[in-house]
Design a protein around this motif. Structure first.
Motif, short mmCIF file in Angstrom:
data_model
loop_
_atom_site.label_atom_id
_atom_site.label_comp_id
_atom_site.label_asym_id
_atom_site.label_seq_id
_atom_site.Cartn_x
_atom_site.Cartn_y
_atom_site.Cartn_z
N VAL A 146 0.86 -1.19 0.00
CA VAL A 146 0.00 0.00 0.00
C VAL A 146 0.89 1.23 0.00
O VAL A 146 1.82 1.34 0.80
N LEU A 147 0.60 2.18 -0.91
CA LEU A 147 1.32 3.44 -0.89
C LEU A 147 0.86 4.26 0.31
O LEU A 147 -0.33 4.33 0.61
N ALA A 148 1.83 4.85 0.98
CA ALA A 148 1.51 5.57 2.22
C ALA A 148 2.53 6.67 2.45
O ALA A 148 3.55 6.74 1.76
N THR A 149 2.25 7.53 3.41
CA THR A 149 3.23 8.52 3.86
C THR A 149 3.62 8.20 5.29
O THR A 149 2.85 7.63 6.06
N GLU A 150 4.85 8.57 5.64
CA GLU A 150 5.34 8.30 6.98
C GLU A 150 6.40 9.32 7.32
O GLU A 150 7.05 9.90 6.44
N THR A 151 6.56 9.59 8.58
CA THR A 151 7.65 10.42 9.08
C THR A 151 8.70 9.51 9.70
O THR A 151 8.39 8.72 10.59
N LEU A 152 9.93 9.61 9.20
CA LEU A 152 11.03 8.84 9.76
C LEU A 152 11.76 9.69 10.78
O LEU A 152 12.09 10.85 10.51
N THR A 153 12.02 9.11 11.95
CA THR A 153 12.76 9.80 12.99
C THR A 153 14.07 9.07 13.23
O THR A 153 14.08 7.88 13.52
N PHE A 154 15.17 9.78 13.06
CA PHE A 154 16.50 9.23 13.26
C PHE A 154 17.01 9.67 14.62
O PHE A 154 17.16 10.87 14.87
N ASP A 155 17.26 8.72 15.50
CA ASP A 155 17.71 9.05 16.85
C ASP A 155 19.16 9.50 16.84
O ASP A 155 19.99 8.96 16.10
N SER A 156 19.46 10.47 17.67
CA SER A 156 20.80 11.01 17.77
C SER A 156 21.50 10.47 19.00
O SER A 156 20.89 10.29 20.06
N THR A 157 22.81 10.20 18.86
CA THR A 157 23.58 9.76 20.03
C THR A 157 23.72 10.88 21.05
O THR A 157 24.06 10.63 22.20
N SER A 158 23.43 12.13 20.62
CA SER A 158 23.53 13.25 21.56
C SER A 158 22.22 13.50 22.28
O SER A 158 22.13 14.41 23.10
N ASP A 170 6.15 2.36 -0.08
CA ASP A 170 6.13 1.21 0.79
C ASP A 170 7.08 0.18 0.20
O ASP A 170 6.77 -0.46 -0.79
N GLY A 171 8.29 0.03 0.76
CA GLY A 171 9.21 -0.97 0.28
C GLY A 171 10.30 -0.46 -0.63
O GLY A 171 11.24 -1.16 -0.90
N LEU A 172 10.19 0.80 -1.11
CA LEU A 172 11.22 1.39 -1.96
C LEU A 172 11.93 2.49 -1.20
O LEU A 172 11.29 3.35 -0.61
N PHE A 173 13.25 2.45 -1.24
CA PHE A 173 14.04 3.51 -0.60
C PHE A 173 14.74 4.25 -1.73
O PHE A 173 15.70 3.75 -2.31
#
Length: 375
Positions: A146-158, A170-173
């Motif tokens: 299914v095509l969708a939208t999402e927010t990716l959150t990248f955690d910081s070591t700081s 969905d499935g393609l980067f």
């Protein structure tokens, strides 16, 4: 925990990599962040292939499928891969790595949305509320969902975080220019990666975005990126190849347009250039090649092989035997070049142990020889 995305390099990389966006793998800083690329044949991958040399053989098979697909795509742009740095998409047979029901920012696209109606990815509608897709990839793998939208959150070591909102698909980067690409949501038009050797199972490759992708210093060379086929592909201009004292000049025109591709493991060159290259290698290598009925130029493992220089416009990239020969068996290494008179490709073997940086604002790509096993 941040999400885990399967995109098996690509970089849509058969690099065939997974990007693992977990707390221990992601670093974010001033305007940039980095992730680990896990090769599909890595012990960390659910598709781990413990047969060392079988991995190389299968990578070549995927590579050939990819180039054939790209040739077809150039003749029929509607079938083109909607990203330029490519990795095969894998069928999700190992169970979901990402559960959208646990996300507060995930949202399915409706059939009436502009993106669903405008996407080049084959799609259809079961009902007006869901935009379904199915997509076959260059190496024969496929994905559907299914095509969708999402927010990716990248955690910081700081302790902070980096958010990339409204990611489509969905499935393609994707790292092309299209609206379905993750890269289209990045701030400053820069990304880079450092690929470890294919037979190194103890290390992982690194990918950097935005300011984290910037590098400079001694040994860095840059060449213009040539955009052809709209948003689909990146090309470089290859002017010559040098082996020892032999300089092989490429004819001006189409012959110099080389697809810069991290999905194909080998380099693909026209017959005339390949013959000159093989002749030059035989002149500088002190021992004769071994006979291998299934492959082209091969030598006994341990043979002292010469470096090559790929001369791009404004940049000489020196390749070691690690980049130019593949270990096919315990006793044989074979040239990582395939003859093709329709499409010329600079593949990922030639990029291993290099920092490779894309600057799409200045339209250039940079190379820096690096031990990519050292973070």
């Amino acid at each position: 925990m941040a999400p885990v995305i399967d995109f098996a390099h690509a970089i849509l990389l058969s690099l065939a990599f997974f990007i693992s966006l977990t707390n221990e793998f992601v670093q974010a800083g001033s305007g940039g962040f980095s992730v680990e690329l896990i090769h599909r044949d890595s012990p960390l991958s659910p598709f781990y292939n413990p047969s060392v040399y079988d991995r190389v053989t299968k990578a070549l098979v995927r590579s050939n499928h990819r180039v054939k697909h790209l040739i077809r795509s150039s003749a029929n742009p509607s079938s083109a891969i909607p990203s330029s740095i490519q990795s095969p998409v894998v069928s999700n047979n190992v169970g979901p790595l990402f559960d959208p029901s646990k996300s507060s920012t995930y949202q399915n696209m409706s059939c009436n949305s502009a993106f669903c109606n405008g996407t080049p990815i084959p799609h259809g509608c079961i009902n007006a509320n869901v935009c379904n897709y199915t997509y076959g990839y260059a190496d024969g793998s496929h994905t559907s969902g299914v095509l969708a939208t999402e927010t990716l959150t990248f955690d910081s070591t700081s302790g902070g975080s980096v958010q990339v909102p409204n990611i489509h698909g969905d499935g393609l980067f994707g790292l092309g220019f299209s609206q379905s690409s993750l890269f289209s949501h990045m701030a400053n038009g820069k990304f880079s990666y450092c690929l470890v050797p294919i037979l190194d199972l103890s290390s992982v490759s690194i990918m950097n975005f935005d300011n984290g992708a910037v590098f400079s210093g001694e040994g860095v060379v840059s060449t213009p990126l040539v955009m052809k086929g709209g948003e689909m592909n990146y090309f470089l201009t290859l002017e010559y190849i040098t082996v020892g004292n032999k300089k092989i000049n490429l004819s001006p025109g189409a012959c110099r347009n080389v697809l810069f591709n991290s999905g194909a493991i080998a380099n693909y060159l026209p017959t005339s250039v390949y013959k000159e290259l093989v002749s030059a290698i035989k002149e500088v290598v002190s021992v004769p090649p071994i006979n291998d009925p299934n492959r082209n130029l091969c030598y006994q493992s341990g043979t002292k092989l010469a470096d090559m220089i790929y001369g791009f416009t404004g940049a000489e990239v020196r390749l070691t035997p690690l980049n130019t020969f593949l270990r096919m068996t315990e006793r044989a290494v074979c040239i990582a070049v395939v003859v093709n008179d329709e499409l010329f490709v600079y593949g990922n073997a030639a990029q291993m142990n290099f920092k490779v940086g894309y600057d799409l604002v200045q339209k250039k790509v940079s190379f820096a020889p690096t031990d990519c096993t050292k973070k």
